[in-house]
Design a protein around this motif. Structure first.
Motif, PDB file in Angstrom:
ATOM      1  N   ILE A  30      -7.549   9.917  12.554  1.00  0.00           N
ATOM      2  CA  ILE A  30      -6.627   8.926  11.982  1.00  0.00           C
ATOM      3  C   ILE A  30      -5.492   8.728  12.977  1.00  0.00           C
ATOM      4  CG2 ILE A  30      -5.083   8.369  10.059  1.00  0.00           C
ATOM      5  CD1 ILE A  30      -6.830  10.078   8.259  1.00  0.00           C
ATOM      6  N   PRO A  31      -5.628   7.748  13.893  1.00  0.00           N
ATOM      7  CA  PRO A  31      -4.570   7.499  14.873  1.00  0.00           C
ATOM      8  C   PRO A  31      -3.408   6.702  14.289  1.00  0.00           C
ATOM      9  CG  PRO A  31      -6.377   5.981  15.231  1.00  0.00           C
ATOM     10  CD  PRO A  31      -6.806   6.885  14.119  1.00  0.00           C
ATOM     11  N   VAL A  32      -3.662   6.015  13.158  1.00  0.00           N
ATOM     12  CA  VAL A  32      -2.617   5.227  12.497  1.00  0.00           C
ATOM     13  C   VAL A  32      -2.678   5.530  11.004  1.00  0.00           C
ATOM     14  CG1 VAL A  32      -1.630   2.951  12.112  1.00  0.00           C
ATOM     15  CG2 VAL A  32      -2.976   3.378  14.160  1.00  0.00           C
ATOM     16  N   GLY A  33      -1.590   6.041  10.458  1.00  0.00           N
ATOM     17  CA  GLY A  33      -1.533   6.317   9.033  1.00  0.00           C
ATOM     18  C   GLY A  33      -0.136   6.087   8.497  1.00  0.00           C
ATOM     19  N   TYR A  34      -0.059   5.852   7.209  1.00  0.00           N
ATOM     20  CA  TYR A  34       1.224   5.551   6.572  1.00  0.00           C
ATOM     21  C   TYR A  34       1.259   6.246   5.213  1.00  0.00           C
ATOM     22  CZ  TYR A  34       4.779   2.691   4.169  1.00  0.00           C
ATOM     23  OH  TYR A  34       5.877   2.253   3.470  1.00  0.00           O
ATOM     24  N   ARG A  35       2.281   7.089   5.000  1.00  0.00           N
ATOM     25  CA  ARG A  35       2.418   7.794   3.722  1.00  0.00           C
ATOM     26  C   ARG A  35       3.882   8.141   3.512  1.00  0.00           C
ATOM     27  NH1 ARG A  35      -0.751  13.111   3.554  1.00  0.00           N
ATOM     28  NH2 ARG A  35       1.075  13.884   4.677  1.00  0.00           N
ATOM     29  N   ASN A  36       4.365   7.907   2.305  1.00  0.00           N
ATOM     30  CA  ASN A  36       5.767   8.215   1.973  1.00  0.00           C
ATOM     31  C   ASN A  36       6.731   7.550   2.956  1.00  0.00           C
ATOM     32  OD1 ASN A  36       4.857   9.826  -0.149  1.00  0.00           O
ATOM     33  ND2 ASN A  36       4.771  11.652   1.162  1.00  0.00           N
ATOM     34  N   ARG A  37       6.372   6.310   3.324  1.00  0.00           N
ATOM     35  CA  ARG A  37       7.207   5.504   4.231  1.00  0.00           C
ATOM     36  C   ARG A  37       7.329   6.112   5.627  1.00  0.00           C
ATOM     37  NH1 ARG A  37       9.669   1.570   1.306  1.00  0.00           N
ATOM     38  NH2 ARG A  37       9.753   1.853  -0.947  1.00  0.00           N
ATOM     39  N   GLN A  38       6.374   6.931   5.996  1.00  0.00           N
ATOM     40  CA  GLN A  38       6.404   7.555   7.319  1.00  0.00           C
ATOM     41  C   GLN A  38       5.059   7.402   8.017  1.00  0.00           C
ATOM     42  OE1 GLN A  38       7.563  11.616   6.614  1.00  0.00           O
ATOM     43  NE2 GLN A  38       9.750  11.156   6.823  1.00  0.00           N
ATOM     44  N   SER A  39       5.112   7.391   9.344  1.00  0.00           N
ATOM     45  CA  SER A  39       3.903   7.346  10.156  1.00  0.00           C
ATOM     46  C   SER A  39       3.268   8.731  10.201  1.00  0.00           C
ATOM     47  CB  SER A  39       4.248   6.883  11.572  1.00  0.00           C
ATOM     48  OG  SER A  39       3.130   7.001  12.420  1.00  0.00           O
ATOM     49  N   VAL A  40       1.949   8.780  10.018  1.00  0.00           N
ATOM     50  CA  VAL A  40       1.234  10.054  10.089  1.00  0.00           C
ATOM     51  C   VAL A  40      -0.026   9.878  10.936  1.00  0.00           C
ATOM     52  CG1 VAL A  40       2.057  10.955   7.889  1.00  0.00           C
ATOM     53  CG2 VAL A  40      -0.015   9.561   7.941  1.00  0.00           C
ATOM     54  N   ARG A  41      -0.454  10.992  11.546  1.00  0.00           N
ATOM     55  CA  ARG A  41      -1.708  11.012  12.300  1.00  0.00           C
ATOM     56  C   ARG A  41      -2.463  12.285  11.933  1.00  0.00           C
ATOM     57  NH1 ARG A  41      -1.427   8.583  18.407  1.00  0.00           N
ATOM     58  NH2 ARG A  41      -0.384   6.623  17.913  1.00  0.00           N
ATOM     59  N   PHE A  42      -3.790  12.199  12.027  1.00  0.00           N
ATOM     60  CA  PHE A  42      -4.612  13.378  11.769  1.00  0.00           C
ATOM     61  C   PHE A  42      -5.679  13.479  12.845  1.00  0.00           C
ATOM     62  CE2 PHE A  42      -2.690  12.809   7.666  1.00  0.00           C
ATOM     63  CZ  PHE A  42      -2.561  14.098   7.163  1.00  0.00           C
ATOM     64  N   GLY A  43      -5.970  14.731  13.236  1.00  0.00           N
ATOM     65  CA  GLY A  43      -6.999  14.970  14.239  1.00  0.00           C
ATOM     66  C   GLY A  43      -8.400  14.849  13.656  1.00  0.00           C
ATOM     67  N   ALA A  44      -9.376  15.300  14.418  1.00  0.00           N
ATOM     68  CA  ALA A  44     -10.780  15.076  14.081  1.00  0.00           C
ATOM     69  C   ALA A  44     -11.186  15.781  12.780  1.00  0.00           C
ATOM     70  CB  ALA A  44     -11.668  15.546  15.228  1.00  0.00           C
ATOM     71  N   MET A  70       0.829  -1.200   0.000  1.00  0.00           N
ATOM     72  CA  MET A  70       0.000   0.000   0.000  1.00  0.00           C
ATOM     73  C   MET A  70       0.868   1.256   0.000  1.00  0.00           C
ATOM     74  SD  MET A  70      -3.053  -1.195   2.595  1.00  0.00           S
ATOM     75  CE  MET A  70      -2.043  -2.171   3.694  1.00  0.00           C
ATOM     76  N   ARG A  71       0.644   2.115  -1.007  1.00  0.00           N
ATOM     77  CA  ARG A  71       1.407   3.358  -1.094  1.00  0.00           C
ATOM     78  C   ARG A  71       1.103   4.247   0.106  1.00  0.00           C
ATOM     79  NH1 ARG A  71       0.714   6.660  -6.485  1.00  0.00           N
ATOM     80  NH2 ARG A  71       1.772   4.808  -7.279  1.00  0.00           N
ATOM     81  N   SER A  72      -0.162   4.283   0.456  1.00  0.00           N
ATOM     82  CA  SER A  72      -0.569   4.977   1.674  1.00  0.00           C
ATOM     83  C   SER A  72      -1.751   4.222   2.264  1.00  0.00           C
ATOM     84  CB  SER A  72      -0.953   6.433   1.386  1.00  0.00           C
ATOM     85  OG  SER A  72      -2.067   6.493   0.511  1.00  0.00           O
TER      86      SER A  72
END
Length: 633
Positions: free
Chosen positions: A383-397, A343-345
């Motif tokens: 988004i408590p768990v995310g993956y993009r460009n080989r990095q962990s990402v999170r987003f609020g509400a 998965m790319r993201s």
């Protein structure tokens, strides 16, 4: 810069070949026109429990059509009819341009395959060209529009050729290999094996061929078998199976083109896609098809490699997620398994945790119901768990109707997103959104991957709920429910630790309190007033005692407080503090004042049995004071 159009595609079970071909056509044409696709999908067998179907098909209610430019609605792939009907209503109410695939819906454009004509022509071929005298039929599951049209084509063709349409020769299937097998077993038992078995899809035909061969029948010399849909597996089998090619890739391409027409001229229309008979060994006795076996082998090998690579990975994921007991640890484990795939993201969009895990309800409700679950997307997701460009990402509400925050859409380089529900039975936890992934688009194991996430979250929810239940049970064992002070069992349990922490020659005090006039209050004003009298005394005790003192409700209107004698706070001072506070508490506009008799006893540190004796001594002193008080009055 020209705004990129965005469409919602509703299609179930995309790992199945029929849907995969249709989706391939949609995505190819959408990419050519620079359209971003959101594919809302789930995968359930039609025999799944209703609550599981409800949970899986929550995904159909996720998108807010105000954030989309169009919809492609593959209605017949959605097996849970209440969800399909609700989605249809939402689309109509929104007024969004929509193309319906393989189903006629009022005020919607449609792309239709000639299911009736395809089946009619196939049965005609068997009767006219292959001289079949008896033709049996394995149908699809009830209510499916494609299946109903194919059954109608079969019946009308028999009637045209003056052949009997007999119910015993029609088997109610469900589009599975198993139903093809069971149909042959039934007809063999009833001695109704025909010249030709016509199946509503290719999966049923594969099952029918396997069972006939196991019973010793030769294909096609003894029995001819046909399918419908044009699955590659059906054509690659030994023997290859005659089928009706639906040209679904072309159907998908036309669906996007028709949606583009709606954007331009705003008028609905219906277009038809022709079918064709693809002859195979199962009717001809030789391979008459021009099927590209080499391409099929490549696809099969790729799928097999993914299956082998993913098998252990999926099993390990299930085990690791099941072992977590709190959410943050769960997210850390999940992130490891997001990064392993292609998965790319990938974004795990979670519903409001407080509402999903019912913490507010747990605190306020007197009863805890483990089946009381969240059954829809909450007004905000994160988004408590995310993956993009080989990095962990999170987003609020953000609003779940957007599916993804605008920042992600602007930064991601994606042709399509696959949006799948995260649920356990009918409990809605959120959704998984992944981009440009072969694993998500074509592997049935991806749905197992997402199912693991739902099961893991359900384990945590139940674990937390059971822990809260245990806390409640412990509270019932050690606390008095009315006053929230210790009961006798709780008092003597906590006293053991209390004694262990004290110095050997430490002096303790025990204060015994007995309310005055409770019986009169109960008899005159009722037990509700009596309860208020009891709890008011408990409040006085809480406000005046030292935090280290231990207080319990000893009986109906009796209390015991035990504490350490300290130089800066004598027990007698504690008694005076209680008396002063009681003098300020009145009921019924001053008619009743809170009153009690108290007996105080002190002693060097002791054990549990000695403590019981000290409590008895304090009780005796309280009783003497109460008698003296009555004599004075």
């Amino acid at each position: 810069m020209k705004k990129r159009k965005k469409i919602a595609i509703y299609i179930s079970a995309i790992s199945m070949e029929n849907q995969r071909k249709l989706l391939e056509g949609i995505l190819n044409e959408a990419k050519r026109r620079d359209i971003l696709c959101y594919i809302f999908t789930c995968h359930l067998n039609f025999v799944a429990r209703v609550e599981s179907q409800e949970g899986a098909y929550h995904i159909l209610s996720l998108a807010d059509f105000r954030f989309f430019d169009g919809v492609i609605f593959c209605k017949n792939t959605i097996q849970y009819m209440p969800a399909a009907k609700n989605l249809e209503k939402r689309i109509k109410k929104s007024g969004i341009p929509c193309v319906c695939v393989d189903a006629m819906v009022e005020n919607m454009s449609s792309i239709m395959v000639e299911n009736y004509r395809g089946m009619f022509d196939l049965v005609s071929y068997l009767i006219e060209r292959k001289a079949a005298k008896t033709v049996n039929f394995v149908s699809g599951y009830p209510g499916n529009a494609d299946g109903e049209e194919r059954l109608r084509g079969y019946k009308d063709c028999l009637q045209k050729h003056h052949m009997e349409v007999a119910d015993p020769r029609i088997y109610q299937g469900n589009y599975s290999i198993e139903s093809g097998i069971k149909a042959i077993e039934k007809w063999e038992q009833e001695k109704l094996i025909p010249d030709a078995v016509v199946c509503a899809n290719d999966q049923e035909a594969i099952g029918a061929v396997q069972k006939l061969q196991s019973l010793g029948y030769h294909i096609p010399e003894d029995v001819m078998v046909t399918g419908f849909d044009g699955d590659d597996l059906c054509k690659a089998m030994e023997p290859s199976i005659t089928t009706v090619e639906k040209n679904q890739k072309a159907e998908g391409e036309k669906a996007v083109a028709l949606l583009n027409e709606l954007w331009e001229k705003k008028s609905t229309s219906v277009e038809w896609v022709d079918t064709s008979i693809d002859l195979g060994y199962s009717t001809e006795g030789e391979d008459a098809s021009a099927f590209a076996l080499e391409d099929f082998r490549k696809t099969y090998v790729n799928s097999s490699i993914i299956l082998r690579q993913s098998g252990d990975y999926i099993r390990n994921m299930a085990t690791d997620l099941a072992e977590t007991e709190e959410l943050e640890g769960f997210y850390q484990v999940l992130y490891r398994y997001i990064t392993v795939g292609d998965m790319r993201s990938c974004y795990i969009c979670m519903c409001d945790i407080e509402k999903v895990f019912f913490r507010e309800n747990i605190e306020k409700s007197a009863f805890l119901e483990i089946k009381d679950v969240n059954t829809s997307y909450t007004s905000r997701v994160t988004i408590p768990v995310g993956y993009r460009n080989r990095q962990s990402v999170r987003f609020g509400a953000f609003s779940p109707g957007k599916v993804l925050p605008k920042e992600i859409e602007d930064e991601d380089v994606a042709d399509f997103y696959v949006v799948t529900p995260i649920h356990y039975r009918n409990c809605c936890y959120g959704c998984c959104v992944s981009s440009n992934s072969f694993f998500a688009l074509e592997s049935e194991l991806f749905f197992t991957w997402v199912a693991n996430v739902g099961v893991g979250l359900e384990n945590i929810r139940k674990y937390q709920l059971l822990n809260r239940m245990m806390e409640r049970l412990n509270d019932l064992w050690i606390y008095d429910p009315m006053t929230k002070l210790y009961n006798r069992a709780g008092f003597f349990h906590i006293v053991k630790e209390y004694f262990r922490d004290m110095k050997k020659k430490q002096e303790i005090f025990v204060l015994f309190i007995d309310l005055d006039g409770l019986k009169t209050i109960n008899d005159t004003y009722g037990h509700e007033m009596g309860d208020a009298y009891i709890t008011s005394m408990a409040d006085v005790i809480r406000k005046t005692k030292n935090p280290k003192d231990i207080a319990m409700r000893y009986g109906g209107d009796e209390y015991v407080i035990m504490g350490r004698c300290e130089k800066d706070r004598l027990p007698e001072d504690f008694v005076r503090d209680i008396e002063k506070m009681m003098e300020k508490i009145f009921f019924l506009d001053g008619e009743i004042r809170l009153e009690a008799s108290m007996g105080l006893s002190t002693h060097r540190i002791c054990d549990e049995e000695e403590l019981k004796e000290i409590i008895h001594q304090a009780d005796e002193r309280m009783y003497q004071l109460k008698k003296e008080k009555k004599r004075r009055t």
